[in-house]
Write an enzyme that holds these catalytic residues in place. Structure first.
Site, PDB file in Angstrom:
ATOM      1  N   HIS A 107       0.985   5.430   3.609  1.00  0.00           N
ATOM      2  CA  HIS A 107       1.189   6.849   3.337  1.00  0.00           C
ATOM      3  C   HIS A 107       1.803   7.498   4.552  1.00  0.00           C
ATOM      4  O   HIS A 107       1.212   7.512   5.624  1.00  0.00           O
ATOM      5  CB  HIS A 107      -0.141   7.538   3.006  1.00  0.00           C
ATOM      6  N   GLU A 140      -4.204   5.287   5.640  1.00  0.00           N
ATOM      7  CA  GLU A 140      -3.605   4.187   4.889  1.00  0.00           C
ATOM      8  C   GLU A 140      -2.183   4.090   5.414  1.00  0.00           C
ATOM      9  O   GLU A 140      -1.395   5.019   5.228  1.00  0.00           O
ATOM     10  CB  GLU A 140      -3.620   4.476   3.385  1.00  0.00           C
TER      11      GLU A 140
END
Length: 90
Positions: A17, A14
């Site tokens: 992150h 992701e």
């Protein structure tokens, strides 16, 4: 958490992150396309390394802390494996 590292980190890719990793470690990780876990595994415990004006060592938390000599500043970071990475900037 790079896209190619899901099997190693256990975290799905992701792009929002991130892990903050300071110099010179971030440069080494990016240049070699490593996950943080892979990078940590490349460092032998108790061995000094040098890169781009930095000296660093990975040490067990229970051992006496050794710092690189002749450095202006130091950062001591736990690596989540029971060790510290001590980085000194020349």
């Amino acid at each position: 958490y790079p896209e190619h590292g899901t099997d190693i980190t256990g975290i799905s890719f992701e792009p929002w992150h991130i892990r903050y990793v300071d110099l010179p470690h971030s440069k080494i990780i990016a240049n070699n396309k490593l996950t943080l876990e892979e990078y940590i595994d490349t460092m032998e415990i108790g061995k000094f390394y040098e890169c781009d004006g930095y000296i660093y060592i990975r040490q067990k938390m229970d051992d006496e802390i050794l710092v690189p000599l002749n450095c202006r500043e130091y950062v001591i970071s736990p690596d989540n494996t029971g060790c510290y990475i001590i980085t000194g900037k020349r």
